[in-house]
Write an enzyme that holds these catalytic residues in place. Sequence first.
Site, PDB file in Angstrom:
ATOM      1  N   HIS A   2       0.762  -1.635   0.073  1.00  0.00           N
ATOM      2  CA  HIS A   2      -0.202  -0.197   0.078  1.00  0.00           C
ATOM      3  C   HIS A   2       0.404   1.125   0.182  1.00  0.00           C
ATOM      4  CE1 HIS A   2      -3.738  -2.192   0.714  1.00  0.00           C
ATOM      5  NE2 HIS A   2      -3.250  -2.858   2.037  1.00  0.00           N
ATOM      6  N   LYS A   4      -9.694  13.961   4.248  1.00  0.00           N
ATOM      7  CA  LYS A   4      -8.472  12.764   4.860  1.00  0.00           C
ATOM      8  C   LYS A   4      -7.177  12.115   5.475  1.00  0.00           C
ATOM      9  CE  LYS A   4      -7.457  13.654   0.131  1.00  0.00           C
ATOM     10  NZ  LYS A   4      -7.562  12.102  -0.538  1.00  0.00           N
ATOM     11  N   ARG A   5      -6.843  11.670   5.860  1.00  0.00           N
ATOM     12  CA  ARG A   5      -5.474  11.866   7.542  1.00  0.00           C
ATOM     13  C   ARG A   5      -5.229  12.675   6.479  1.00  0.00           C
ATOM     14  NH1 ARG A   5      -4.450   7.705  11.168  1.00  0.00           N
ATOM     15  NH2 ARG A   5      -3.317   8.992  11.579  1.00  0.00           N
ATOM     16  N   LYS A  27       0.219  14.389   1.263  1.00  0.00           N
ATOM     17  CA  LYS A  27      -1.117  14.681   0.533  1.00  0.00           C
ATOM     18  C   LYS A  27      -1.951  15.953   0.094  1.00  0.00           C
ATOM     19  CE  LYS A  27      -3.082  10.462   2.664  1.00  0.00           C
ATOM     20  NZ  LYS A  27      -4.236  10.042   2.240  1.00  0.00           N
ATOM     21  N   THR A  60      -8.855   5.892  -1.842  1.00  0.00           N
ATOM     22  CA  THR A  60     -10.526   5.343  -1.709  1.00  0.00           C
ATOM     23  C   THR A  60     -11.169   6.862  -2.021  1.00  0.00           C
ATOM     24  OG1 THR A  60     -10.214   4.742   0.178  1.00  0.00           O
ATOM     25  CG2 THR A  60      -9.917   3.175  -1.048  1.00  0.00           C
ATOM     26  N   LYS A 115     -15.041   7.038  -3.767  1.00  0.00           N
ATOM     27  CA  LYS A 115     -16.205   7.342  -2.946  1.00  0.00           C
ATOM     28  C   LYS A 115     -17.383   8.893  -3.386  1.00  0.00           C
ATOM     29  CE  LYS A 115     -14.187   5.352   0.659  1.00  0.00           C
ATOM     30  NZ  LYS A 115     -13.446   5.103   2.189  1.00  0.00           N
TER      31      LYS A 115
HETATM   32  C1  26Q Z   1       3.534   1.032  10.105  1.00  0.00           C
HETATM   33  C2  26Q Z   1       3.777   0.029  11.889  1.00  0.00           C
HETATM   34  C3  26Q Z   1       3.766   0.937  12.875  1.00  0.00           C
HETATM   35  C4  26Q Z   1       2.345   1.221  13.056  1.00  0.00           C
HETATM   36  C5  26Q Z   1       1.596   2.024  12.317  1.00  0.00           C
HETATM   37  C6  26Q Z   1       1.901   1.358  11.176  1.00  0.00           C
HETATM   38  C7  26Q Z   1       1.213   1.687  10.178  1.00  0.00           C
HETATM   39  C8  26Q Z   1      -0.150   1.995  10.035  1.00  0.00           C
HETATM   40  C9  26Q Z   1      -1.071   1.646   8.761  1.00  0.00           C
HETATM   41  C10 26Q Z   1       1.351   1.925   8.629  1.00  0.00           C
HETATM   42  C11 26Q Z   1       0.571   2.520   7.027  1.00  0.00           C
HETATM   43  C12 26Q Z   1      -0.875   2.378   7.774  1.00  0.00           C
HETATM   44  C13 26Q Z   1      -1.893   2.760   6.363  1.00  0.00           C
HETATM   45  C14 26Q Z   1      -2.113   3.058   5.355  1.00  0.00           C
HETATM   46  C15 26Q Z   1      -3.230   3.166   4.724  1.00  0.00           C
HETATM   47  O1  26Q Z   1      -3.780   3.510   5.336  1.00  0.00           O
HETATM   48  N1  26Q Z   1      -2.440   3.714   3.272  1.00  0.00           N
HETATM   49  C16 26Q Z   1      -3.407   4.033   1.856  1.00  0.00           C
HETATM   50  O2  26Q Z   1      -3.866   2.901   1.832  1.00  0.00           O
HETATM   51  C17 26Q Z   1      -5.364   2.771   1.076  1.00  0.00           C
HETATM   52  C18 26Q Z   1      -5.813   1.674   0.633  1.00  0.00           C
HETATM   53  O3  26Q Z   1      -4.953   1.102  -0.298  1.00  0.00           O
HETATM   54  C19 26Q Z   1      -4.607   3.253  -0.138  1.00  0.00           C
HETATM   55  O4  26Q Z   1      -5.701   3.871  -1.441  1.00  0.00           O
HETATM   56  C20 26Q Z   1      -3.954   4.576   0.029  1.00  0.00           C
HETATM   57  O5  26Q Z   1      -3.663   5.283  -1.275  1.00  0.00           O
HETATM   58  C21 26Q Z   1      -2.961   4.542   1.299  1.00  0.00           C
HETATM   59  O6  26Q Z   1      -2.073   5.355   1.381  1.00  0.00           O
END
Ligand code: 26Q
Length: 817
Positions: A360, A551-552, A557, A659, A663
């Site tokens: 991702h 979004k975050r 972004k 995503t 939406k």
């Molecule tokens: C990793 C290690 C330690 C703590 C937290 C994490 C962690 C947690 C969540 C790393 C990444 C995430 C989330 C990532 C994320 O949401 N990525 C998004 O995924 C979507 C679905 O595929 C994409 O549409 C987005 O582009 C992407 O940013």
Amino acid sequence: MTAVDLEVDQLNSSVDALRRSLSNRLMYGVGKDAVAARPQDWLHAAALAVRDRLVARWMSTTRRQYEQDVKRVYYLSMEFLIGRTFTNALLALGIYEPMKEALAGVGVDMEALIDLEPDAALGNGGLGRLAACFLDSMATLGVPGFGYGIRYEYGMFRQQIVDGEQVETPDYWLRSGNPWEFPRPEIQYPVHFGGRTVQRDGHVEWVDTQHVNATAYDTVIPGFATSATNTLRLWSARAPEELDLSAFNQGDYQRAVETRNASENVSRLLYPDDSTMAGRELRLRQEYFFVSATMQDLIRRYLRTHSTFGRFSEKVAVHLNDTHPVLAIPELMRLLVDIHRVPWDKALAHVQQVFSYTNHTLMPEALETWDVELLSRMLPRHLEIIFDINAEFLRKASEGGAHDPEMIRRISLVDEYGQRRVRMAYLAIVASHKVNGVSKLHSQLMTRDIFSDFARLFPDRFTNVTNGITPRRWLAQASPSLAGLIDDAIGPRWRADLFELGALRKLRGDASFEEAFRAAKRSNKVRLAHRLAHHTGLTFDPDALFDMQVKRIHEYKRQLLNVLHVIVRYNRIRAEPQREWTPRVVLFAGKAASAYRMAKTIIKLINDVAAKVNHDPIVGDRLKVVFVPNYGVSLAELLIPAANLSEQISTAGTEASGTGNMKLALNGALTIGTLDGANIEICDSVGPEHIFIFGHTADQVDGLRSAGYRPRQFYEQNAELRMALDQIRTGFFSPGDPARFSDIFHTLVDWGDHYMVLADFAAFVEAQEAVDRRFVDVPSWTASAIENVAGMGMFSSDRAIAEYARDIWRVKPVELG
Ligand code: 26Q
């Protein structure tokens, strides 16, 4: 277990039957008399009445899956961003209106109950919500799928804005109980940590460990308009002993309780993502905790109907949602080899056929690596297995022609530069049969850049599955007005086959449909304006252009690009207040990771700019800026249907898919965006005349970077940009604290502007001017909005899941008979 057919009440879904169920569930399930019941109790009773109706389907689906000895998909994810369940379940069962009537019959307003349900916010953002949309689609398509994750006690923190700044409060979402889940205290597995390994009779044993038990909580996932359901199984940590007995016996009650708490901390809270790898020990424990329990559980389920592992890979598919669950690979190897005595080579062959992995992110700082020293302390046996997999992989790679020692160092699962670390993505690639990116561009860049060596070694392993979203939640549930209008125009089948929306194109030029479409959108804007008025004290013109970036909060972004445009627009209005301006409401929402300083400063800047703009009498209704606090699934359901313009403005090459872009377009917003992630495919689907594309492409971004990007030149050469940046630097928006935003200025102008905000600024402003011109051409804007809805067929998560099922998991739907 006995196999008698039990006599149970057959629950039908007439208003009368629902009303009876409500009374029964309030009395026998919640234990309340109607005279004492609070709205919360009614919600609980209603949820139980709905759940009862799901259970019959759940049991028969599960029975059928056993009878047909189906191949099952295990979707492993650290995050499931489910949101609320009540409305979703009512719509899946087709009993929204009957339930509303039944509740009215006992004097309860259902709409008021709906807002009392807390979100299950067990995720950060896109990745977690994708997992939830995928569960919905797997159930709807009848794909035998299980979601597996962690039952965090504290989900995504709640965000308040105090004096313009983000303040986090814990999200104890289970406070009032969770009527949707079934605790399964009898399903419990030990998960071990620490210790050491010893050789005994030619086998490895992992000894002197400490352990915690994982206990299961199940939630039914209803499919839409089908009796098929699936299961989401979440693990919670239980200390092996109720209390530390030795401490207890010594009268040290405090220590007795603390020991218990310490081991149960593993499922306490969700880690916020700041997109850098922090390497926290408790996070690694969480990752291992849930995959160990999951692998034990799936082996137990497989062995209920099979006596050897011969058909294991025909019956099991395990999907890794990013690398977070990648320890499932060495854990499954350990269970097969050390516990079930499957020979190493056979075990590894199974593992490679069973596992698949979705990446991702391309950003190197976000790729997971774990310190070898930490792994050797916490999971010594797993580290040995990883080393053995690596040795075998590197041996085969050099046999296959990879002799170059530099190449071997590059592809090794262990990064030997500096402190040794295991590269989790590489482990996932080597031990999976398929690896996919989440949009066409992302999948291309993945094989061209971060995984290029692996793509050369295993060309057939890499593929693309573009993300999707569930139209049930994101259109039918979020926007009843628009959904109803579409039903009237083309019938209701789009819910289960989103390509049906293409039929809306036939209504091109139909003035009464266009009028009704505008009215539906407007009602969503009015609905939002009411809620916002309530907590901002501001009024919003529902005929203004609602411009939304939700979004975050992250630098890539580029909320800052959006803010810069807002500031320039403000300056222009003040310079020429008498000109005709297209009225806009610019809405922001999103959370910043608590440790991400810059993201928090960006929130403060947005709020400071909003305060200035919204209270400037010269500006009036021509520009309003709002930061809506506490973005999450439920707030998204309110915001997204009200948008006219969708901001998807990441630096090209940084947003894997996105995503929210899907939406918003599905709800008839036009996109202003870069050629990044799924925006490119959205542009292809809706047609370039119905989207506002601007800025550098991914290739141009690379080119600019290697030619030597000089952001200061953009600052010096663009007078409006310079004015806006100087206002930020000199405290125009923060007169009480003029230096507050100086880091933002320097990041953009002097410290390299890593995300190339200034390089895309002029093109962005130009695209925004084009937006203004289009919006006042009401028929043209409406036509484009309808084209956006009509073009969203391929962005259904049903399409995505059908591709995963066919090309990656090789599973077929269960036959319901
Ligand atoms: C990793 C290690 C330690 C703590 C937290 C994490 C962690 C947690 C969540 C790393 C990444 C995430 C989330 C990532 C994320 O949401 N990525 C998004 O995924 C979507 C679905 O595929 C994409 O549409 C987005 O582009 C992407 O940013």
